[in-house]
Write an enzyme that holds these catalytic residues in place. Structure first.
Site, mmCIF file in Angstrom:
data_model
loop_
_atom_site.group_PDB
_atom_site.id
_atom_site.type_symbol
_atom_site.label_atom_id
_atom_site.label_comp_id
_atom_site.label_asym_id
_atom_site.label_seq_id
_atom_site.Cartn_x
_atom_site.Cartn_y
_atom_site.Cartn_z
ATOM 1 C CB CYS A 1 -0.898 -0.059 1.236
ATOM 2 S SG CYS A 1 -1.704 1.464 1.667
ATOM 3 C CB CYS B 1 0.342 1.993 4.078
ATOM 4 S SG CYS B 1 -1.335 1.347 3.889
#
Length: 106
Positions: A29, A32
């Site tokens: 991700c 993230c």
């Protein structure tokens, strides 16, 4: 940032004496990774008053499912063992603090 797992979540998050901000994250991700430095700063600035931990959703599906986390990153603030507020997606620090109510009294 310390990592919690399905096995340690109850002890580290739900039974914590101070509020805990859980970063539901995944290695794949990109947003993230963008929010990680912001969370690191929050953890440093609020040490002793706020615990910041991460949980890898791919390795810990039980906790992810229990809290209905579908998008990463999802940040959930737990107070007294209960989810109090959450934010989905990478946000600037000021906005995260505001949306999670981190400047409000417990």
């Amino acid at each position: 940032m310390p990592e919690v797992t399905d096995a340690t979540f109850a002890e580290e998050v739900l039974r914590s004496d101070i509020p805990v901000l859980v970063d539901f994250t995944a290695e794949w991700c990109p947003p993230c990774r963008m929010v990680a430095p912001v969370l690191g700063r929050l953890a440093e600035e609020r040490a002793g008053a706020l615990k910041v931990v991460s949980l890898d959703v791919d390795r810990n599906p039980e906790t992810q499912a229990a809290y209905g986390v579908l998008s990463m990153p999802t940040l959930v603030l737990f107070r007294g063992g209960e989810p109090a507020r959450s934010v989905v997606g990478a946000q600037p620090e000021r906005r995260l603090v505001e949306q999670l109510g981190l400047d409000e009294a417990p």
